[in-house]
Design a protein around this motif. Sequence first.
Motif, PDB file in Angstrom:
ATOM      1  N   SER A 198       0.876  -1.175   0.000  1.00 15.21           N
ATOM      2  CA  SER A 198       0.000   0.000   0.000  1.00 15.21           C
ATOM      3  C   SER A 198       0.905   1.214   0.000  1.00 15.21           C
ATOM      4  O   SER A 198       2.100   1.110   0.199  1.00 15.21           O
ATOM      5  CB  SER A 198      -0.925  -0.008   1.222  1.00 15.21           C
ATOM      6  OG  SER A 198      -0.178   0.026   2.413  1.00 15.21           O
ATOM      7  N   GLY A 199       0.331   2.352  -0.269  1.00 16.84           N
ATOM      8  CA  GLY A 199       1.142   3.553  -0.334  1.00 16.84           C
ATOM      9  C   GLY A 199       1.320   4.014  -1.764  1.00 16.84           C
ATOM     10  O   GLY A 199       0.642   3.558  -2.676  1.00 16.84           O
ATOM     11  N   PRO A 200       2.277   4.922  -1.979  1.00 20.50           N
ATOM     12  CA  PRO A 200       2.409   5.577  -3.279  1.00 20.50           C
ATOM     13  C   PRO A 200       2.793   4.644  -4.423  1.00 20.50           C
ATOM     14  O   PRO A 200       2.506   4.938  -5.579  1.00 20.50           O
ATOM     15  CB  PRO A 200       3.496   6.636  -3.051  1.00 20.50           C
ATOM     16  CG  PRO A 200       4.219   6.205  -1.825  1.00 20.50           C
ATOM     17  CD  PRO A 200       3.244   5.422  -1.003  1.00 20.50           C
ATOM     18  N   ASN A 201       3.422   3.509  -4.142  1.00 18.78           N
ATOM     19  CA  ASN A 201       3.839   2.609  -5.216  1.00 18.78           C
ATOM     20  C   ASN A 201       2.873   1.451  -5.460  1.00 18.78           C
ATOM     21  O   ASN A 201       3.152   0.575  -6.269  1.00 18.78           O
ATOM     22  CB  ASN A 201       5.233   2.043  -4.926  1.00 18.78           C
ATOM     23  CG  ASN A 201       6.289   3.116  -5.025  1.00 18.78           C
ATOM     24  OD1 ASN A 201       6.166   4.049  -5.815  1.00 18.78           O
ATOM     25  ND2 ASN A 201       7.319   3.003  -4.209  1.00 18.78           N
ATOM     26  N   ALA A 202       1.746   1.427  -4.782  1.00 15.10           N
ATOM     27  CA  ALA A 202       0.813   0.305  -4.901  1.00 15.10           C
ATOM     28  C   ALA A 202       0.323   0.113  -6.333  1.00 15.10           C
ATOM     29  O   ALA A 202       0.074  -1.006  -6.757  1.00 15.10           O
ATOM     30  CB  ALA A 202      -0.363   0.492  -3.955  1.00 15.10           C
ATOM     31  N   PHE A 226      -5.807  -2.186   2.843  1.00 14.08           N
ATOM     32  CA  PHE A 226      -6.567  -2.144   1.597  1.00 14.08           C
ATOM     33  C   PHE A 226      -7.435  -0.899   1.480  1.00 14.08           C
ATOM     34  O   PHE A 226      -7.847  -0.546   0.372  1.00 14.08           O
ATOM     35  CB  PHE A 226      -7.401  -3.417   1.428  1.00 14.08           C
ATOM     36  CG  PHE A 226      -6.581  -4.592   0.968  1.00 14.08           C
ATOM     37  CD1 PHE A 226      -6.087  -4.649  -0.329  1.00 14.08           C
ATOM     38  CD2 PHE A 226      -6.285  -5.625   1.835  1.00 14.08           C
ATOM     39  CE1 PHE A 226      -5.321  -5.720  -0.748  1.00 14.08           C
ATOM     40  CE2 PHE A 226      -5.516  -6.704   1.416  1.00 14.08           C
ATOM     41  CZ  PHE A 226      -5.037  -6.750   0.121  1.00 14.08           C
ATOM     42  N   ASN A 227      -7.714  -0.194   2.581  1.00 12.11           N
ATOM     43  CA  ASN A 227      -8.455   1.064   2.484  1.00 12.11           C
ATOM     44  C   ASN A 227      -7.677   2.069   1.637  1.00 12.11           C
ATOM     45  O   ASN A 227      -8.231   2.735   0.767  1.00 12.11           O
ATOM     46  CB  ASN A 227      -8.739   1.647   3.871  1.00 12.11           C
ATOM     47  CG  ASN A 227      -9.794   0.858   4.606  1.00 12.11           C
ATOM     48  OD1 ASN A 227     -10.706   0.309   3.998  1.00 12.11           O
ATOM     49  ND2 ASN A 227      -9.670   0.789   5.918  1.00 12.11           N
ATOM     50  N   THR A 228      -6.389   2.165   1.887  1.00 14.69           N
ATOM     51  CA  THR A 228      -5.545   3.068   1.105  1.00 14.69           C
ATOM     52  C   THR A 228      -5.455   2.604  -0.343  1.00 14.69           C
ATOM     53  O   THR A 228      -5.520   3.408  -1.274  1.00 14.69           O
ATOM     54  CB  THR A 228      -4.132   3.149   1.725  1.00 14.69           C
ATOM     55  OG1 THR A 228      -4.252   3.603   3.063  1.00 14.69           O
ATOM     56  CG2 THR A 228      -3.231   4.078   0.944  1.00 14.69           C
ATOM     57  N   VAL A 229      -5.320   1.302  -0.542  1.00 11.81           N
ATOM     58  CA  VAL A 229      -5.221   0.750  -1.896  1.00 11.81           C
ATOM     59  C   VAL A 229      -6.485   1.055  -2.688  1.00 11.81           C
ATOM     60  O   VAL A 229      -6.425   1.493  -3.836  1.00 11.81           O
ATOM     61  CB  VAL A 229      -4.955  -0.775  -1.856  1.00 11.81           C
ATOM     62  CG1 VAL A 229      -5.031  -1.382  -3.236  1.00 11.81           C
ATOM     63  CG2 VAL A 229      -3.605  -1.054  -1.217  1.00 11.81           C
ATOM     64  N   VAL A 258      -9.454   4.193  -7.268  1.00 18.29           N
ATOM     65  CA  VAL A 258     -10.397   5.165  -7.821  1.00 18.29           C
ATOM     66  C   VAL A 258      -9.677   6.083  -8.801  1.00 18.29           C
ATOM     67  O   VAL A 258     -10.183   6.388  -9.880  1.00 18.29           O
ATOM     68  CB  VAL A 258     -11.082   5.965  -6.690  1.00 18.29           C
ATOM     69  CG1 VAL A 258     -11.901   7.111  -7.239  1.00 18.29           C
ATOM     70  CG2 VAL A 258     -11.946   5.036  -5.846  1.00 18.29           C
ATOM     71  N   THR A 259      -8.468   6.498  -8.449  1.00 16.88           N
ATOM     72  CA  THR A 259      -7.680   7.356  -9.334  1.00 16.88           C
ATOM     73  C   THR A 259      -7.336   6.631 -10.629  1.00 16.88           C
ATOM     74  O   THR A 259      -7.442   7.191 -11.709  1.00 16.88           O
ATOM     75  CB  THR A 259      -6.379   7.798  -8.628  1.00 16.88           C
ATOM     76  OG1 THR A 259      -6.726   8.432  -7.403  1.00 16.88           O
ATOM     77  CG2 THR A 259      -5.568   8.739  -9.492  1.00 16.88           C
ATOM     78  N   VAL A 297      -9.522  -5.757  -5.377  1.00 21.56           N
ATOM     79  CA  VAL A 297      -8.456  -6.267  -4.527  1.00 21.56           C
ATOM     80  C   VAL A 297      -8.710  -7.739  -4.264  1.00 21.56           C
ATOM     81  O   VAL A 297      -9.852  -8.185  -4.208  1.00 21.56           O
ATOM     82  CB  VAL A 297      -8.327  -5.481  -3.202  1.00 21.56           C
ATOM     83  CG1 VAL A 297      -7.913  -4.049  -3.458  1.00 21.56           C
ATOM     84  CG2 VAL A 297      -9.605  -5.528  -2.405  1.00 21.56           C
ATOM     85  N   THR A 298      -7.629  -8.477  -4.139  1.00 23.64           N
ATOM     86  CA  THR A 298      -7.695  -9.909  -3.870  1.00 23.64           C
ATOM     87  C   THR A 298      -6.784 -10.211  -2.690  1.00 23.64           C
ATOM     88  O   THR A 298      -5.607 -10.493  -2.878  1.00 23.64           O
ATOM     89  CB  THR A 298      -7.254 -10.706  -5.120  1.00 23.64           C
ATOM     90  OG1 THR A 298      -7.988 -10.244  -6.242  1.00 23.64           O
ATOM     91  CG2 THR A 298      -7.486 -12.182  -4.933  1.00 23.64           C
ATOM     92  N   PRO A 299      -7.307 -10.101  -1.470  1.00 27.94           N
ATOM     93  CA  PRO A 299      -6.458 -10.392  -0.318  1.00 27.94           C
ATOM     94  C   PRO A 299      -6.178 -11.882  -0.211  1.00 27.94           C
ATOM     95  O   PRO A 299      -7.021 -12.714  -0.535  1.00 27.94           O
ATOM     96  CB  PRO A 299      -7.278  -9.890   0.860  1.00 27.94           C
ATOM     97  CG  PRO A 299      -8.684  -9.875   0.389  1.00 27.94           C
ATOM     98  CD  PRO A 299      -8.644  -9.695  -1.094  1.00 27.94           C
TER      99      PRO A 299
END
Length: 131
Positions: free
Chosen positions: A36-40, A77-80, A85-86, A99-101
């Motif tokens: 997660s984060g900027p590189n996700a 996954f909330n951040t992902v 959406v973007t 997402v596929t956890p």
Amino acid sequence: AQQNRMKLLIERAIIDLCSSTLLPDKMVIADLGCSSGPNALALVSVAVEAIHGYCLQFQQPPPELCVFLNDLPDNDFNTVVKSLVTLRRINDPVVLTGVTPGSFYERLFISSSVHLVCSSSSLHWLSKVQV
């Protein structure tokens, strides 16, 4: 440096995939270990752009795209999902996302459903490919 190498590998894989067979009208892309984060979205964004670039260059209609991001259930996954959406908003035609956890040691997708799988760091843990 590693991100540039991954970009070139993904672009080459997309060109091979699109030029070796009739371009499918639907494609599924999965990133295993997206974190997660900027590189996700880094790897799947490269793949989506490469597909759109290939279609533009060869004057073909772009396929419908479905992008899945996978990581262990403890991932944020909330951040992902917020970043997905973007990805959907900036691409046309619409990119369907999800997402596929779960662990990639287990089955994550139905048979013959994924056209491209990418992973920047998680596959170095595998001793063999899981099918």
